[in-house]
Design a protein around this motif. Structure first.
Motif, PDB file in Angstrom:
ATOM      1  N   ASN A  19       0.818  -1.226   0.000  1.00 62.15           N
ATOM      2  CA  ASN A  19       0.000   0.000   0.000  1.00 62.15           C
ATOM      3  C   ASN A  19       0.844   1.266   0.000  1.00 62.15           C
ATOM      4  O   ASN A  19       0.534   2.229   0.693  1.00 62.15           O
ATOM      5  N   ASP A  29       2.195   0.516 -10.398  1.00 64.25           N
ATOM      6  CA  ASP A  29       1.554  -0.393  -9.438  1.00 64.25           C
ATOM      7  C   ASP A  29       2.553  -0.996  -8.462  1.00 64.25           C
ATOM      8  O   ASP A  29       2.204  -1.364  -7.351  1.00 64.25           O
ATOM      9  N   ASP A  43      -0.779   1.616  -3.586  1.00 67.38           N
ATOM     10  CA  ASP A  43      -2.024   1.705  -2.820  1.00 67.38           C
ATOM     11  C   ASP A  43      -3.258   1.859  -3.701  1.00 67.38           C
ATOM     12  O   ASP A  43      -4.374   1.865  -3.211  1.00 67.38           O
ATOM     13  N   THR A  44      -3.078   1.972  -5.014  1.00 62.50           N
ATOM     14  CA  THR A  44      -4.233   2.145  -5.900  1.00 62.50           C
ATOM     15  C   THR A  44      -4.752   0.826  -6.460  1.00 62.50           C
ATOM     16  O   THR A  44      -5.761   0.823  -7.170  1.00 62.50           O
ATOM     17  N   ILE A  45      -4.089  -0.284  -6.146  1.00 61.49           N
ATOM     18  CA  ILE A  45      -4.511  -1.590  -6.651  1.00 61.49           C
ATOM     19  C   ILE A  45      -5.726  -2.048  -5.844  1.00 61.49           C
ATOM     20  O   ILE A  45      -5.649  -2.174  -4.629  1.00 61.49           O
ATOM     21  N   GLU A  46      -6.824  -2.287  -6.536  1.00 65.74           N
ATOM     22  CA  GLU A  46      -8.062  -2.608  -5.838  1.00 65.74           C
ATOM     23  C   GLU A  46      -8.304  -4.109  -5.676  1.00 65.74           C
ATOM     24  O   GLU A  46      -8.853  -4.540  -4.679  1.00 65.74           O
ATOM     25  N   SER A  47      -7.893  -4.917  -6.648  1.00 58.14           N
ATOM     26  CA  SER A  47      -8.216  -6.340  -6.562  1.00 58.14           C
ATOM     27  C   SER A  47      -7.072  -7.137  -5.933  1.00 58.14           C
ATOM     28  O   SER A  47      -5.894  -6.834  -6.133  1.00 58.14           O
ATOM     29  N   GLU A  48      -7.433  -8.144  -5.193  1.00 53.63           N
ATOM     30  CA  GLU A  48      -6.460  -9.018  -4.538  1.00 53.63           C
ATOM     31  C   GLU A  48      -5.606  -9.728  -5.572  1.00 53.63           C
ATOM     32  O   GLU A  48      -4.388  -9.876  -5.396  1.00 53.63           O
ATOM     33  N   GLN A  50      -4.786  -8.755  -8.614  1.00 51.63           N
ATOM     34  CA  GLN A  50      -3.840  -7.819  -9.227  1.00 51.63           C
ATOM     35  C   GLN A  50      -2.699  -7.512  -8.266  1.00 51.63           C
ATOM     36  O   GLN A  50      -1.542  -7.430  -8.661  1.00 51.63           O
ATOM     37  N   ARG A  51      -3.006  -7.350  -6.984  1.00 51.04           N
ATOM     38  CA  ARG A  51      -1.980  -7.095  -5.965  1.00 51.04           C
ATOM     39  C   ARG A  51      -0.998  -8.269  -5.909  1.00 51.04           C
ATOM     40  O   ARG A  51       0.219  -8.089  -5.872  1.00 51.04           O
TER      41      ARG A  51
END
Length: 102
Positions: A19, A29, A43-48, A50-51
């Motif tokens: 984050n 990212d 911190d802009t990655i919303e999906s697990e 994608q993280r």
């Protein structure tokens, strides 16, 4: 995916900052600092998923840097492809190489 605060790659301790806010560029990212041994995940990655993929991508850069001894030996597109392939196999087969029971 549980993203640890530290991990070892090629015997080196790598710190992980989850984050992280990339102030200088909003289109980033993740980033791996290969000389100072840290990974930052945005911190802009919303999906697990994608993280997790970004985390594996940065790990792949460390592996290439440490074991191939030439950071530029693989193009970014190749790193992306290898990362997504590895992510798919690990995720779809629920692979966990730990000896510990969950």
């Amino acid at each position: 995916m549980k993203i640890p605060k530290t991990l070892k790659i090629a015997g080196h301790k790598v710190e992980v900052f989850n984050n992280h806010h990339f102030q200088e560029r909003e289109d980033v990212d993740g980033h791996g600092n290969l000389t100072n041994n840290f990974i930052m995940i945005g911190d802009t990655i919303e999906s697990e998923s994608q993280r997790a993929s970004v985390f594996l991508h940065e790990i792949m850069h460390f592996i290439v840097y440490r074991y191939l001894a030439n950071l530029n030996s693989l193009k970014e597109e190749t790193i992306d492809s290898l990362t997504e392939g590895l992510f798919q196999v690990l995720r779809d087969n629920k692979l966990n190489f730990s000896d510990e029971e969950e």
